[in-house]
Design a protein around this motif. Structure first.
Motif, mmCIF file in Angstrom:
data_model
loop_
_atom_site.group_PDB
_atom_site.id
_atom_site.type_symbol
_atom_site.label_atom_id
_atom_site.label_comp_id
_atom_site.label_asym_id
_atom_site.label_seq_id
_atom_site.Cartn_x
_atom_site.Cartn_y
_atom_site.Cartn_z
ATOM 1 N N SER A 120 0.810 -1.221 0.000
ATOM 2 C CA SER A 120 0.000 0.000 0.000
ATOM 3 C C SER A 120 0.842 1.268 0.000
ATOM 4 C CB SER A 120 -0.941 0.001 1.211
ATOM 5 O OG SER A 120 -1.875 -1.052 1.118
ATOM 6 N N ASP A 121 1.964 1.255 0.726
ATOM 7 C CA ASP A 121 2.756 2.480 0.800
ATOM 8 C C ASP A 121 3.545 2.749 -0.484
ATOM 9 O OD1 ASP A 121 4.642 0.481 1.036
ATOM 10 O OD2 ASP A 121 5.424 1.126 2.970
ATOM 11 N N GLU A 122 3.523 1.804 -1.430
ATOM 12 C CA GLU A 122 4.192 2.012 -2.708
ATOM 13 C C GLU A 122 3.279 2.645 -3.752
ATOM 14 O OE1 GLU A 122 7.234 1.666 -3.795
ATOM 15 O OE2 GLU A 122 8.157 0.831 -2.005
ATOM 16 N N ARG A 123 1.989 2.765 -3.443
ATOM 17 C CA ARG A 123 1.057 3.281 -4.461
ATOM 18 C C ARG A 123 1.435 4.675 -4.945
ATOM 19 N NH1 ARG A 123 -5.614 3.349 -4.637
ATOM 20 N NH2 ARG A 123 -5.800 5.010 -6.193
ATOM 21 N N PRO A 124 1.727 5.632 -4.067
ATOM 22 C CA PRO A 124 2.083 6.964 -4.593
ATOM 23 C C PRO A 124 3.283 6.923 -5.531
ATOM 24 C CG PRO A 124 1.610 7.072 -2.245
ATOM 25 C CD PRO A 124 1.688 5.616 -2.585
ATOM 26 N N THR A 129 5.544 7.176 -11.028
ATOM 27 C CA THR A 129 6.395 6.585 -12.061
ATOM 28 C C THR A 129 5.586 6.204 -13.294
ATOM 29 O OG1 THR A 129 7.893 5.722 -10.362
ATOM 30 C CG2 THR A 129 8.045 4.741 -12.553
ATOM 31 N N PHE A 130 4.407 5.640 -13.084
ATOM 32 C CA PHE A 130 3.569 5.252 -14.215
ATOM 33 C C PHE A 130 3.160 6.468 -15.040
ATOM 34 C CE2 PHE A 130 -0.627 4.371 -16.087
ATOM 35 C CZ PHE A 130 -0.293 3.293 -16.898
ATOM 36 N N SER A 135 3.931 7.305 -21.413
ATOM 37 C CA SER A 135 4.090 7.712 -22.814
ATOM 38 C C SER A 135 5.028 6.768 -23.554
ATOM 39 C CB SER A 135 4.608 9.150 -22.904
ATOM 40 O OG SER A 135 5.868 9.274 -22.273
ATOM 41 N N ASP A 136 5.977 6.161 -22.839
ATOM 42 C CA ASP A 136 6.869 5.185 -23.477
ATOM 43 C C ASP A 136 6.094 3.950 -23.917
ATOM 44 O OD1 ASP A 136 9.403 6.559 -23.200
ATOM 45 O OD2 ASP A 136 9.240 6.175 -21.047
ATOM 46 N N LEU A 137 5.102 3.564 -23.129
ATOM 47 C CA LEU A 137 4.240 2.447 -23.501
ATOM 48 C C LEU A 137 3.277 2.848 -24.611
ATOM 49 C CD1 LEU A 137 3.001 -0.374 -23.059
ATOM 50 C CD2 LEU A 137 1.695 0.598 -21.152
ATOM 51 N N GLU A 138 2.685 4.012 -24.482
ATOM 52 C CA GLU A 138 1.702 4.473 -25.469
ATOM 53 C C GLU A 138 2.322 4.661 -26.847
ATOM 54 O OE1 GLU A 138 -1.460 6.931 -22.711
ATOM 55 O OE2 GLU A 138 0.431 7.888 -23.250
ATOM 56 N N ALA A 185 9.960 0.209 -17.501
ATOM 57 C CA ALA A 185 10.141 -0.861 -16.518
ATOM 58 C C ALA A 185 10.509 -0.343 -15.129
ATOM 59 C CB ALA A 185 11.212 -1.848 -16.993
ATOM 60 N N GLU A 186 10.704 0.958 -14.994
ATOM 61 C CA GLU A 186 10.955 1.523 -13.667
ATOM 62 C C GLU A 186 9.772 1.298 -12.732
ATOM 63 O OE1 GLU A 186 11.967 5.614 -14.115
ATOM 64 O OE2 GLU A 186 13.730 5.218 -15.368
ATOM 65 N N ILE A 187 8.579 1.030 -13.281
ATOM 66 C CA ILE A 187 7.429 0.752 -12.413
ATOM 67 C C ILE A 187 7.669 -0.490 -11.571
ATOM 68 C CG2 ILE A 187 5.807 1.874 -13.999
ATOM 69 C CD1 ILE A 187 4.842 -0.951 -14.787
ATOM 70 N N ARG A 188 8.541 -1.389 -12.049
ATOM 71 C CA ARG A 188 8.812 -2.621 -11.308
ATOM 72 C C ARG A 188 9.391 -2.350 -9.920
ATOM 73 N NH1 ARG A 188 11.909 -6.208 -15.969
ATOM 74 N NH2 ARG A 188 10.037 -6.885 -17.133
ATOM 75 N N ASP A 189 10.037 -1.211 -9.776
ATOM 76 C CA ASP A 189 10.643 -0.877 -8.487
ATOM 77 C C ASP A 189 9.599 -0.784 -7.380
ATOM 78 O OD1 ASP A 189 13.067 -0.747 -9.800
ATOM 79 O OD2 ASP A 189 13.039 1.444 -9.983
#
Length: 216
Positions: A120-124, A129-130, A135-138, A185-189
């Motif tokens: 839960s504390d990783e959501r912000p 990051t997302f 835009s890299d995904l889009e 892929a930084e979202i993986r962090d």
């Protein structure tokens, strides 16, 4: 507030070739009955990695309408009786996203479904990051991406469900080899990777719905 149901069903392994069409007609009937009940469209998708897995994506006026009005209704209880010997329910929950924003589209007949799980504390941090890297995904997806947060949360965890259209699975896999993916892929962090999964699905062509007096 309208919410979108996201559920996964699995055809029981012991089904023979005669039982599978019965299950498909039952699912077609379920789709029709839910659409009649809610006034919204419902879609059934088949997983490419495991064709025995079927996903239901549809809109409800609220969680309460689904769980307190539809679930105990005579129509739904009849469906459960009809399908219980044919199909297992793997999970069912709701996400805070409009059904109309979910792919696929004419240019992208499949889409990836990513269940992104985090503490839960990783959501912000994930959201930041997302938003920064989407835009890299889009830039590679042939259509608009869409996502929403799981409403029924597990204690101490959050889950973001992401829908991304693709022309085919190979196009998605090719994205993973790009520089844009390295940034995305930084979202993986922020994720609990062991609990995070991505699958590919395609819209199912269903037979005419089974009538109430059909043999189940």
């Amino acid at each position: 507030m309208p919410v979108t149901e996201f559920s996964r069903l699995t055809l029981k392994k012991r089904l023979d070739e005669e039982q599978k069409p019965v299950a498909m007609r039952g699912l077609s009937r379920a789709k029709k009955l839910m659409e009649n009940f809610t006034g919204y469209d419902f879609h059934l998708f088949q997983e490419i990695e495991d064709p025995n897995r079927i996903y239901i994506v549809g809109q409800w006026a609220s969680v309460e309408q689904h769980m307190n009005e539809w679930i105990p209704s005579e129509a739904n209880q009849g469906l459960l009786k009809e399908l219980v010997s044919l199909i297992d329910v793997d999970y069912l929950f709701h996400i805070d996203v409009s059904l109309g924003s979910i792919p696929p589209n004419d240019k992208a007949p499949i889409f990836s479904v990513g269940k992104h799980v985090m503490e839960s504390d990783e959501r912000p941090g994930f959201e930041s990051t997302f938003d920064k890297r989407r835009s890299d995904l889009e830039a590679h997806a042939p259509g608009s991406i869409s996502g929403g947060w799981r409403i029924e949360k597990e204690p101490g965890r959050e889950e973001f469900v992401l829908f991304v259209p693709w022309k085919n699975v190979d196009q998605h896999l090719a994205f993973a080899k790009t520089k844009e993916f390295e940034r995305y892929a930084e979202i993986r962090d922020h994720l609990v990777l062991i609990a995070t999964e991505i699958r590919h699905v395609a819209l199912m062509e269903l037979p005419p719905p089974a009538m109430e007096n059909d043999a189940a």
